[in-house]
Design a protein around this motif. Sequence first.
Motif, PDB file in Angstrom:
ATOM      1  N   LEU A   1       0.834  -1.205   0.000  1.00  0.00           N
ATOM      2  CA  LEU A   1       0.000   0.000   0.000  1.00  0.00           C
ATOM      3  C   LEU A   1       0.865   1.250   0.000  1.00  0.00           C
ATOM      4  CD1 LEU A   1      -2.924  -0.771   2.453  1.00  0.00           C
ATOM      5  CD2 LEU A   1      -3.009  -0.498   0.008  1.00  0.00           C
TER       6      LEU A   1
ATOM      7  N   ASN B   1      -2.949   4.901   5.393  1.00  0.00           N
ATOM      8  CA  ASN B   1      -3.606   3.639   5.715  1.00  0.00           C
ATOM      9  C   ASN B   1      -2.615   2.492   5.764  1.00  0.00           C
ATOM     10  OD1 ASN B   1      -6.702   3.202   5.934  1.00  0.00           O
ATOM     11  ND2 ASN B   1      -6.360   5.092   4.809  1.00  0.00           N
TER      12      ASN B   1
ATOM     13  N   THR C   1      -7.857  -4.707  -1.358  1.00  0.00           N
ATOM     14  CA  THR C   1      -7.201  -3.447  -0.995  1.00  0.00           C
ATOM     15  C   THR C   1      -6.153  -3.057  -2.022  1.00  0.00           C
ATOM     16  OG1 THR C   1      -7.437  -4.147   1.288  1.00  0.00           O
ATOM     17  CG2 THR C   1      -6.072  -2.249   0.892  1.00  0.00           C
TER      18      THR C   1
ATOM     19  N   SER D   1      -6.428   0.001  -4.685  1.00  0.00           N
ATOM     20  CA  SER D   1      -5.456   1.087  -4.554  1.00  0.00           C
ATOM     21  C   SER D   1      -4.709   1.301  -5.866  1.00  0.00           C
ATOM     22  CB  SER D   1      -4.457   0.783  -3.452  1.00  0.00           C
ATOM     23  OG  SER D   1      -5.108   0.475  -2.273  1.00  0.00           O
TER      24      SER D   1
ATOM     25  N   ALA E   1     -11.053   0.616  -1.313  1.00  0.00           N
ATOM     26  CA  ALA E   1      -9.790   0.256  -0.654  1.00  0.00           C
ATOM     27  C   ALA E   1      -9.881   0.512   0.850  1.00  0.00           C
ATOM     28  CB  ALA E   1      -8.642   1.059  -1.264  1.00  0.00           C
TER      29      ALA E   1
ATOM     30  N   ALA F   1     -12.006  -2.064   2.587  1.00  0.00           N
ATOM     31  CA  ALA F   1     -11.292  -3.338   2.709  1.00  0.00           C
ATOM     32  C   ALA F   1     -10.260  -3.263   3.836  1.00  0.00           C
ATOM     33  CB  ALA F   1     -10.620  -3.686   1.394  1.00  0.00           C
ATOM     34  N   VAL F   2      -9.637  -2.086   4.020  1.00  0.00           N
ATOM     35  CA  VAL F   2      -8.699  -1.920   5.146  1.00  0.00           C
ATOM     36  C   VAL F   2      -9.452  -2.062   6.464  1.00  0.00           C
ATOM     37  CG1 VAL F   2      -7.230  -0.260   6.332  1.00  0.00           C
ATOM     38  CG2 VAL F   2      -7.016  -0.566   3.892  1.00  0.00           C
TER      39      VAL F   2
END
Lengths: 105, 170
Positions: free
Chosen positions: A14, A40, B15, B19, B38, B41-42
């Motif tokens: 991420l 996040n 996610t 993203s 996203a 889902a986090v």
Amino acid sequence: MLELVHFQILSAALFSIGIFGVLARRSAVLVLISIEIMLNAVNVNLVGIAAFSDRAADVRVFGQILVVFIITIAAAEIGLALAIVLRVFRNRGSANVDELNVMKW
Amino acid sequence: MTAQLVVFYLLGAITVLSSLGVVLTRNVVHAAFMLLVALLAVAGIFLVAVAEFLALAQILIYGGAVTVVVLFAIMLTRTDDQPRADHSQRPLAALAAIGVFALLVVAFVASDVANLESATGVATDAETGFENLALGLFTDWAIPFEMASLVLLVALIGAIMLARNVEDGE
């Protein structure tokens, strides 16, 4: 068996996606969205470490408390940054980061 | 392969894919909606890690507030001509992102934090539930917590001042 390294690799993925977005996008709003993705990633990492730590329960919950603060600061950041983007757009007619070169030396 | 692991892989795939969609799509509005996917889902990932309060906060703050604010900003900063969405430095950005990813994965695998703490698995519900979080927030972290609310208040007042139309105001 779910392990800590799963959370860490998800977090790394991420974070790298966020870095790509920040560097590659032109629109200031999309850059801010990418920063949210990076924040996040940090949260996923902290929550994973809080869940897998072997400390006492009242110590390991500190990881989750840090995430509460990060979410608060992220909310303040996105509100303030979008207000600045709106003001810049009104003044200059563009919200693309490569056209905002007034302060470029 | 436990059910927990299956759920984690599923949510992780959602996610990462959404993203990637956020940073690769040409349509700005699609990017905002994929950001919503996203972030939700986090929230699911948080549930897998037994952080229920954070999952709820994530859905409320990101799913509700942040996505709406971002959508408003997109609508208000829209120009008629749809310019290219990316810099010319895009290949370099991809290189930097892949480099950071490789570095982070090598560091995580090599450092082996899990074994340093001799971790035994995800904590159970009773161990990191609402109660411990609330106790921590309102005892050891009470002053930082109040400071955070003050920061949020100041930031939002500043945002209103910035976004306000000065011509209409005075």
